[in-house]
Enzyme design. Sequence first.
Site, short mmCIF file in Angstrom:
data_model
loop_
_atom_site.label_atom_id
_atom_site.label_comp_id
_atom_site.label_asym_id
_atom_site.label_seq_id
_atom_site.Cartn_x
_atom_site.Cartn_y
_atom_site.Cartn_z
N GLY A 1 24.64 -1.81 -30.82
CA GLY A 1 25.88 -1.17 -31.27
C GLY A 1 26.38 -0.13 -30.27
O GLY A 1 25.59 0.51 -29.58
N ARG B 1 23.94 -8.26 -29.18
CA ARG B 1 22.69 -8.06 -29.92
C ARG B 1 21.65 -9.15 -29.66
O ARG B 1 20.69 -9.28 -30.42
CB ARG B 1 22.99 -7.97 -31.42
CG ARG B 1 23.74 -6.70 -31.82
CD ARG B 1 23.57 -6.40 -33.29
NE ARG B 1 24.32 -5.23 -33.72
CZ ARG B 1 23.88 -3.98 -33.61
NH1 ARG B 1 22.71 -3.74 -33.08
NH2 ARG B 1 24.63 -2.98 -34.02
N ASP C 1 14.56 -1.28 -30.74
CA ASP C 1 14.21 -2.68 -30.50
C ASP C 1 14.46 -3.08 -29.05
O ASP C 1 13.64 -3.75 -28.43
CB ASP C 1 15.02 -3.61 -31.42
CG ASP C 1 14.42 -3.67 -32.80
OD1 ASP C 1 13.18 -3.55 -32.92
OD2 ASP C 1 15.18 -3.82 -33.78
N LYS D 1 19.60 4.94 -26.62
CA LYS D 1 20.94 4.90 -27.20
C LYS D 1 20.89 4.58 -28.68
O LYS D 1 20.11 3.73 -29.07
CB LYS D 1 21.74 3.79 -26.49
CG LYS D 1 23.05 3.47 -27.12
CD LYS D 1 23.21 1.98 -27.50
CE LYS D 1 22.40 1.54 -28.67
NZ LYS D 1 22.75 0.25 -29.24
N THR D 2 21.60 5.21 -29.51
CA THR D 2 22.00 4.77 -30.84
C THR D 2 22.60 5.95 -31.62
O THR D 2 22.03 7.05 -31.61
CB THR D 2 20.88 4.12 -31.70
OG1 THR D 2 21.42 3.85 -32.99
CG2 THR D 2 19.62 4.95 -31.87
N ASP E 1 22.51 6.15 -34.60
CA ASP E 1 21.68 6.34 -35.79
C ASP E 1 20.69 7.50 -35.65
O ASP E 1 20.19 8.01 -36.64
CB ASP E 1 20.87 5.07 -36.10
CG ASP E 1 21.78 3.89 -36.39
OD1 ASP E 1 22.99 4.10 -36.55
OD2 ASP E 1 21.28 2.75 -36.44
P1 FBP Z 1 22.33 0.20 -32.94
O1 FBP Z 1 21.07 0.42 -33.70
O2 FBP Z 1 22.35 -1.06 -32.20
O3 FBP Z 1 22.65 1.38 -32.07
O4 FBP Z 1 23.52 0.10 -33.98
C1 FBP Z 1 23.92 1.13 -34.80
C2 FBP Z 1 24.84 0.69 -35.91
O5 FBP Z 1 26.08 1.35 -35.76
C3 FBP Z 1 24.25 0.94 -37.29
O6 FBP Z 1 24.48 2.25 -37.72
C4 FBP Z 1 24.96 -0.09 -38.14
O7 FBP Z 1 24.23 -0.44 -39.29
C5 FBP Z 1 25.05 -1.26 -37.21
O8 FBP Z 1 25.09 -0.71 -35.89
C6 FBP Z 1 26.25 -2.13 -37.43
O9 FBP Z 1 26.27 -3.09 -36.45
P2 FBP Z 1 27.38 -4.21 -36.30
O10 FBP Z 1 28.67 -3.50 -35.97
O11 FBP Z 1 26.89 -5.05 -35.19
O12 FBP Z 1 27.44 -4.91 -37.60
#
Ligand code: FBP
Length: 551
Positions: A80, A144, A175, A201-202, A204
């Site tokens: 993300g 992803r 991951d 990165k994230t 979250d």
């Molecule tokens: P990452 O863990 O890859 O950084 O993604 C964060 C995030 O924004 C989460 O908070 C959310 O649940 C998810 O991605 C949503 O992903 P997508 O937009 O691919 O459905």
Amino acid sequence: MKPMTKSALQIARASYQPKLPASLKGHVVLNEGEATQSVADQGEIKKLFPNTYGMPIISFESGEKRNYPVVKVGVILSGGQAPGGHNVICGLYDGLIKLNPENKLYGFLGGPIGLVEHNYIELTKEIVDEYRNTGGFDIIGSGRTKLEEENQYNKGEEICNQLAINAIVIIGGDDSNTNACILAEYYAQKNTGIQVIGCPKTIDGDLKNEMIETSFGFDTACKVYSELIGNIQRDANSAKKYWHFIRLMGRSASHITLECGLQSHPNICIVSEEVEAKNMTLNSVVEEIVKVIVNRANHGLNFGTILIPEGLIEFIPAMKKLITELNDLLAHNEDFTALNTDEEKRQYVKGMLSKESADVYRSLPKGIARQLTLDRDPHGNVQVSLIETEKLLIEMVAKRLALLKAEGTYKGKFSALNHFFGYEGRCAIPSNFDADYTYSLGYTASVLISEGKTGYMASVRNLTAPAANWVAGGVPITMMMNMEKRHGEMKPVIQKALVRLDGAPFKYFEKYRADWADESQSYIYPGPIQYYGPTEVCDSPTKTLLLEQEK
Ligand code: FBP
């Protein structure tokens, strides 16, 4: 007026020069510490990573000039979007060029799949300059796809050999960095000479530990959401007629929700990790919310704000069991995919679940039950961002309040609005903190590569101090690993950091939440991110970091 192609802020930010730790401003020398160990399961992790286990923590210091050999680097954005991704690439590029002007940077397109399918561009100065201090991952795109199969690693090796790439930088979450570590080990075992470096990165905020104080993007995303929450609170306090149920992104961990709570002081802030620790049911969560609503109504306040982490329902034990059964049931289930109508799918699912889970499934509003059966993510898990928990809670709270009204114990008015904040923050223009932090991370990666390191994550620490005092270096990724069960098998993975109930941010929240819930006026209105102005307004890190590092 000429047609506009960029906003005034975009133009101004293009010339912002991110702040760097003092050690990165001149010539860098490496200070290597003691051998390290993984956080748990040392024996197994050591066996799985014979070439990259036990390496020392590295910190950079200022030193004498050195001549570095030419290196070619490929960079990947994984998962993300998170504010600051572009600046990691800018820092990486600038660092590489400073260390040796002959160095080259390639970007693999669309995430890890770009490495496997050999889609790339060379990142030139002209391209990189266009993206300085901007949000988004659009410079090369993200994806992803998981790098976890040998044939993918070999395809990666092929393109690296073709372009004479010495090192790959993977910018991703827990991951993706786990996979970076496995890739580093694989390339080391095969003696390919290809190094792999990770970057944390994230939005979250769940990729953090002793050595990685925060993942990038968390700061900006939380500030964007907190601004919106503050604005809603001011509206609620002006109109005095709505309860706002606000769900926030963050996947399993509640770091974002907690940080936004600390920034804005809502009336209720749910922390999934606490719900799980207290073994709460959906009904008991509802009951807690109802208590606050009734109390405020008794003081004539029929409005308020409630923050809900997007992963909440996975932390309610009965729901967790249902979701686990659904994950197993729906993984590669062609019979289910062949069904046409929602009703057919509902009947099919009900028939396949255990009695306990079927009862829970039946008790859910149809919309939510359907959301639980939508497509899984690439890891086979339910996509929590698609489940509208805020609507579920509104429905359940309204029912309960209606009952209390009939009994005569609630005399207020309940009118609720729902919100979901996630995508609003993921590509925001990075705050000064994230712009500086990410640029420093990228620059750090360029030094680690030029020094021949592999299996390291770029690390910049001491983040509540001014940037000049930040400590840059590298942390062996194996140090963050433990063994966990994934799809029925024990695998080495980076430990995900959930909210710690004994941690300073939660403790602070616990101390004050009753005040925020009652009739006193506690809302805070953080306002928009500021990029220019006094340092306490523009450069301050998250409350989470400040509380965690409070001496
Ligand atoms: P990452 O863990 O890859 O950084 O993604 C964060 C995030 O924004 C989460 O908070 C959310 O649940 C998810 O991605 C949503 O992903 P997508 O937009 O691919 O459905």
